[in-house]
Design a protein around this motif. Structure first.
Motif, mmCIF file in Angstrom:
data_model
loop_
_atom_site.group_PDB
_atom_site.id
_atom_site.type_symbol
_atom_site.label_atom_id
_atom_site.label_comp_id
_atom_site.label_asym_id
_atom_site.label_seq_id
_atom_site.Cartn_x
_atom_site.Cartn_y
_atom_site.Cartn_z
ATOM 1 N N ASN A 84 -59.733 54.427 -73.868
ATOM 2 C CA ASN A 84 -59.657 54.415 -75.472
ATOM 3 C C ASN A 84 -58.345 54.453 -75.983
ATOM 4 O O ASN A 84 -57.726 53.990 -76.956
ATOM 5 C CB ASN A 84 -60.166 55.632 -75.667
ATOM 6 C CG ASN A 84 -61.689 55.785 -75.755
ATOM 7 O OD1 ASN A 84 -62.342 54.761 -75.886
ATOM 8 N ND2 ASN A 84 -62.251 57.050 -75.589
ATOM 9 N N ALA A 85 -57.356 54.814 -75.037
ATOM 10 C CA ALA A 85 -55.692 54.807 -75.227
ATOM 11 C C ALA A 85 -55.489 53.224 -75.214
ATOM 12 O O ALA A 85 -54.792 52.679 -75.942
ATOM 13 C CB ALA A 85 -55.117 55.453 -74.241
ATOM 14 N N ALA A 86 -55.973 52.695 -74.255
ATOM 15 C CA ALA A 86 -55.571 51.074 -74.152
ATOM 16 C C ALA A 86 -56.239 50.396 -75.462
ATOM 17 O O ALA A 86 -55.602 49.566 -76.010
ATOM 18 C CB ALA A 86 -56.256 50.536 -72.883
ATOM 19 N N LYS A 87 -57.349 50.752 -75.795
ATOM 20 C CA LYS A 87 -58.105 50.153 -77.225
ATOM 21 C C LYS A 87 -57.156 50.578 -78.333
ATOM 22 O O LYS A 87 -56.802 49.509 -79.154
ATOM 23 C CB LYS A 87 -59.462 50.846 -77.284
ATOM 24 C CG LYS A 87 -59.981 49.753 -78.559
ATOM 25 C CD LYS A 87 -61.386 50.830 -78.544
ATOM 26 C CE LYS A 87 -62.127 50.098 -79.890
ATOM 27 N NZ LYS A 87 -63.636 50.517 -79.975
ATOM 28 N N ALA A 88 -56.536 51.708 -78.256
ATOM 29 C CA ALA A 88 -55.724 51.992 -79.534
ATOM 30 C C ALA A 88 -54.317 51.200 -79.430
ATOM 31 O O ALA A 88 -53.742 50.801 -80.554
ATOM 32 C CB ALA A 88 -55.593 53.569 -79.301
ATOM 33 N N LEU A 89 -53.792 51.185 -78.289
ATOM 34 C CA LEU A 89 -52.731 50.328 -78.190
ATOM 35 C C LEU A 89 -52.746 49.042 -78.678
ATOM 36 O O LEU A 89 -52.059 48.113 -79.322
ATOM 37 C CB LEU A 89 -52.086 50.483 -76.774
ATOM 38 C CG LEU A 89 -51.651 51.522 -76.128
ATOM 39 C CD1 LEU A 89 -51.340 51.491 -74.870
ATOM 40 C CD2 LEU A 89 -50.184 51.975 -76.934
ATOM 41 N N LEU A 90 -54.131 48.330 -78.101
ATOM 42 C CA LEU A 90 -54.358 46.736 -78.589
ATOM 43 C C LEU A 90 -54.730 46.688 -80.019
ATOM 44 O O LEU A 90 -54.072 45.849 -80.542
ATOM 45 C CB LEU A 90 -55.774 46.468 -77.779
ATOM 46 C CG LEU A 90 -56.125 45.054 -77.677
ATOM 47 C CD1 LEU A 90 -54.833 44.081 -77.667
ATOM 48 C CD2 LEU A 90 -57.097 44.916 -76.719
ATOM 49 N N MET A 91 -55.237 47.866 -80.477
ATOM 50 C CA MET A 91 -55.660 47.652 -82.040
ATOM 51 C C MET A 91 -54.002 47.603 -82.759
ATOM 52 O O MET A 91 -54.048 46.890 -83.723
ATOM 53 C CB MET A 91 -56.201 48.991 -82.578
ATOM 54 C CG MET A 91 -57.645 48.919 -81.828
ATOM 55 S SD MET A 91 -58.577 50.611 -82.066
ATOM 56 C CE MET A 91 -58.814 50.610 -84.199
ATOM 57 N N ALA A 92 -53.280 48.386 -82.318
ATOM 58 C CA ALA A 92 -51.984 48.461 -83.093
ATOM 59 C C ALA A 92 -51.137 47.278 -82.801
ATOM 60 O O ALA A 92 -50.427 46.692 -83.741
ATOM 61 C CB ALA A 92 -50.922 49.713 -82.430
ATOM 62 N N VAL A 93 -51.442 46.595 -81.603
ATOM 63 C CA VAL A 93 -50.365 45.361 -81.468
ATOM 64 C C VAL A 93 -51.119 44.285 -82.187
ATOM 65 O O VAL A 93 -50.472 43.534 -82.740
ATOM 66 C CB VAL A 93 -50.372 45.023 -79.984
ATOM 67 C CG1 VAL A 93 -50.066 43.404 -79.541
ATOM 68 C CG2 VAL A 93 -49.540 46.105 -78.964
ATOM 69 N N GLN A 94 -52.468 44.112 -82.308
ATOM 70 C CA GLN A 94 -53.209 43.248 -83.221
ATOM 71 C C GLN A 94 -52.705 43.466 -84.493
ATOM 72 O O GLN A 94 -52.429 42.228 -85.172
ATOM 73 C CB GLN A 94 -54.660 43.276 -82.927
ATOM 74 C CG GLN A 94 -55.163 42.910 -81.663
ATOM 75 C CD GLN A 94 -56.688 43.185 -81.495
ATOM 76 O OE1 GLN A 94 -57.516 44.098 -82.057
ATOM 77 N NE2 GLN A 94 -57.148 42.512 -80.571
ATOM 78 N N GLU A 95 -52.618 44.424 -84.952
ATOM 79 C CA GLU A 95 -52.267 44.667 -86.367
ATOM 80 C C GLU A 95 -50.780 44.254 -86.545
ATOM 81 O O GLU A 95 -50.405 43.626 -87.686
ATOM 82 C CB GLU A 95 -52.434 46.334 -86.758
ATOM 83 C CG GLU A 95 -52.478 46.573 -88.131
ATOM 84 C CD GLU A 95 -52.461 47.848 -88.950
ATOM 85 O OE1 GLU A 95 -51.936 48.107 -90.024
ATOM 86 O OE2 GLU A 95 -53.667 48.253 -88.359
ATOM 87 N N ALA A 96 -49.907 44.568 -85.687
ATOM 88 C CA ALA A 96 -48.478 44.128 -85.830
ATOM 89 C C ALA A 96 -48.368 42.654 -85.716
ATOM 90 O O ALA A 96 -47.539 41.966 -86.412
ATOM 91 C CB ALA A 96 -47.741 44.786 -84.716
ATOM 92 N N GLN A 97 -49.247 42.043 -84.761
ATOM 93 C CA GLN A 97 -49.445 40.445 -84.862
ATOM 94 C C GLN A 97 -49.607 39.935 -86.431
ATOM 95 O O GLN A 97 -49.099 39.049 -86.873
ATOM 96 C CB GLN A 97 -50.333 39.931 -83.830
ATOM 97 C CG GLN A 97 -49.738 40.120 -82.604
ATOM 98 C CD GLN A 97 -50.624 39.714 -81.334
ATOM 99 O OE1 GLN A 97 -51.786 40.058 -81.178
ATOM 100 N NE2 GLN A 97 -50.631 38.519 -81.019
ATOM 101 N N GLN A 98 -50.703 40.395 -86.852
ATOM 102 C CA GLN A 98 -51.126 40.229 -88.256
ATOM 103 C C GLN A 98 -49.928 40.226 -89.274
ATOM 104 O O GLN A 98 -49.471 39.445 -90.006
ATOM 105 C CB GLN A 98 -52.292 40.864 -88.744
ATOM 106 C CG GLN A 98 -53.666 40.851 -87.914
ATOM 107 C CD GLN A 98 -54.581 41.456 -88.446
ATOM 108 O OE1 GLN A 98 -54.390 42.479 -88.691
ATOM 109 N NE2 GLN A 98 -55.755 41.125 -88.293
#
Length: 444
Positions: free
Chosen positions: A284-298
């Motif tokens: 879940n922590a990995a998913k949270a990091l990935l969500m943050a990175v994807q939003e930052a990419q956008q």
């Protein structure tokens, strides 16, 4: 299997070190702590986790980055509080002095004083998982996202300006042959053996009839040391990400032959990767990091955010580079340094557009095929099995859906299909052996 020694990973030049305040240490010893310039940065914006944030197993993670523009999503995720938004309230984003240091710190893991994940050259998680670059010790890694496409460049020393070298490296063939015959040691630099910059410059040289293993010496140099080495005449050309190519042009020490999107349009570049054991323990922590990175990419993709992005990453605690060396190429405005210019270039760096963030397995297969081509990994490597182990496109899709990316914008296939390079060569991920067989200059 190719073995890499400490000596192979560095180019030592006291003149270069003295010639630039930007030079960082480039040791690749197994003890990385003394060689890492760190920026310990938790999310600086005052952001509370959203109601539907993943129920994370830990709120702490340590991530590494190299001072290259394509690391911006990790930096922006920290600066804009996006990690905290998804429950990761204690994320440290730490500057690494070189790719060997990144490798060493990932090998250690945060439990050993290293890092859990990183902005990284796409092939490195594969080479670590195989043990190829970790002294035989396998360090299982996962690729969670591609951080960008395009955005690198191949630069040539001012010495060769009259040759007007561009997409074709052919004009250098005769010049290099004459210099070599006269006893000159011709160095061409990249950032890490088997990494993206190594593969771009090898492909480019070989396409022009220059054998990168016999006609020149291809040497690894940390990105911040590229310009300093060019200044003192240590190299003929280099391949690296920005802002170092632009800085070379701004200092009138060389020029850009081509940006790498011209070599392969919308080619995959850096990845966001993490230790597999950390992800398996903290899904879940990995998913949270990935969500943050994807939003930052956008966020990084939007034209209206480019100025702010550059003003952030250029700061002392991040790149320590003048914003003017970053901004224009970040916008797609290319001054090659030889009279050629482009505005809003189609081959500019992309963080999200055209599925830039999606980790296509077909692209990873190309990277592994090229590593076989140059003898970095055995020809009998089960590349498809390895890609299935390391590439976690499934996690990317989960995170993308969680932040509201429409189904229509999520690729349905693991393959982007047949890829065509600037010289007309095609790579069909369904038949990598045919691609490898078609190449004239290779080790494998």
């Amino acid at each position: 299997m190719t073995k890499f020694t400490r000596r192979q990973f560095i180019i030592t030049t006291s003149a270069a070190a003295a010639g630039s305040a930007l030079v960082h240490g480039c040791s690749s010893s197994n003890t990385a702590s003394n060689n890492t310039s760190t920026t310990n940065t938790s999310s600086t914006a005052n952001v509370s986790p959203v109601a539907d944030a993943p129920k994370v197993e830990t709120t702490t993670a340590r991530l590494g980055f190299i001072a290259l523009t394509d690391s911006a999503p990790l930096i922006i995720a920290a600066e804009k509080g996006l990690f905290a938004k998804y429950g990761m309230t204690d994320v440290k984003v730490e500057k690494q002095a070189s790719w060997p240091v990144t490798r060493d710190n990932l090998t250690l893991g945060s439990g050993g004083g290293g890092i859990d994940g990183a902005h990284i050259l796409t092939p490195m998680p594969y080479l670590m998982s195989l043990g190829t670059i970790t002294e035989g010790k396998k360090v299982p890694m996962y690729i969670l996202a591609r951080l960008n496409t395009n955005g690198q460049a191949i630069s040539v020393a001012e010495t060769y300006k009259e040759l007007k070298v561009a997409k074709e490296s052919t004009p250098l063939k005769e010049a290099f042959a004459k210099s070599k015959a006269a006893g000159k040691d011709l160095k061409v630099a990249m950032t890490f053996p088997g990494g993206t910059h190594d593969l771009w410059i090898r492909y480019w040289l070989a396409a022009g009839g220059i054998n990168p293993d016999s006609d020149v010496s291809v040497v690894p140099v940390p990105p911040p040391q590229m310009v300093a080495n060019m200044k003192v005449g240590n190299m003929e050309a280099f391949c690296v990400g920005e802002p170092w190519n632009a800085q070379l042009v701004n200092q009138k020490r060389g020029y850009t032959a081509l940006v790498t999107g011209e070599l392969w349009n919308d080619h995959p570049e850096k990845a966001f990767a993490m230790r597999a054991d950390w992800v398996d323990k903290n899904p879940n922590a990995a998913k949270a990091l990935l969500m943050a990175v994807q939003e930052a990419q956008q966020w990084c993709e939007k034209a209206e955010n480019k100025e702010e992005m550059v003003n952030i990453v250029s700061q002392q605690k991040w790149f320590r580079v003048p914003a003017k060396d970053i901004i224009e190429r970040a916008k797609g405005n290319i001054d090659y340094g030889d009279g050629r210019t482009e505005e809003n270039f189609a081959y500019k760096m992309k963080f999200w557009a055209n599925n830039a963030s999606y980790p296509y397995k077909s692209h990873d297969l190309w990277f592994l095929t090229e590593n076989i081509r140059w003898g970095y990994i055995p020809a009998n490597t089960d590349t498809k099995k390895l890609v299935d182990q390391v590439n976690r496109e499934d996690l990317w899709k989960e995170a993308a859906k969680a932040i509201g990316v429409p189904d229509a914008e999520i690729p349905k296939s693991s393959s982007r299909g047949v890829e065509t390079f600037f010289d007309g060569v095609k790579f069909d991920p369904a038949n990598p052996e045919a691609y490898l067989k078609s190449l004239k200059i290779k080790k494998a």
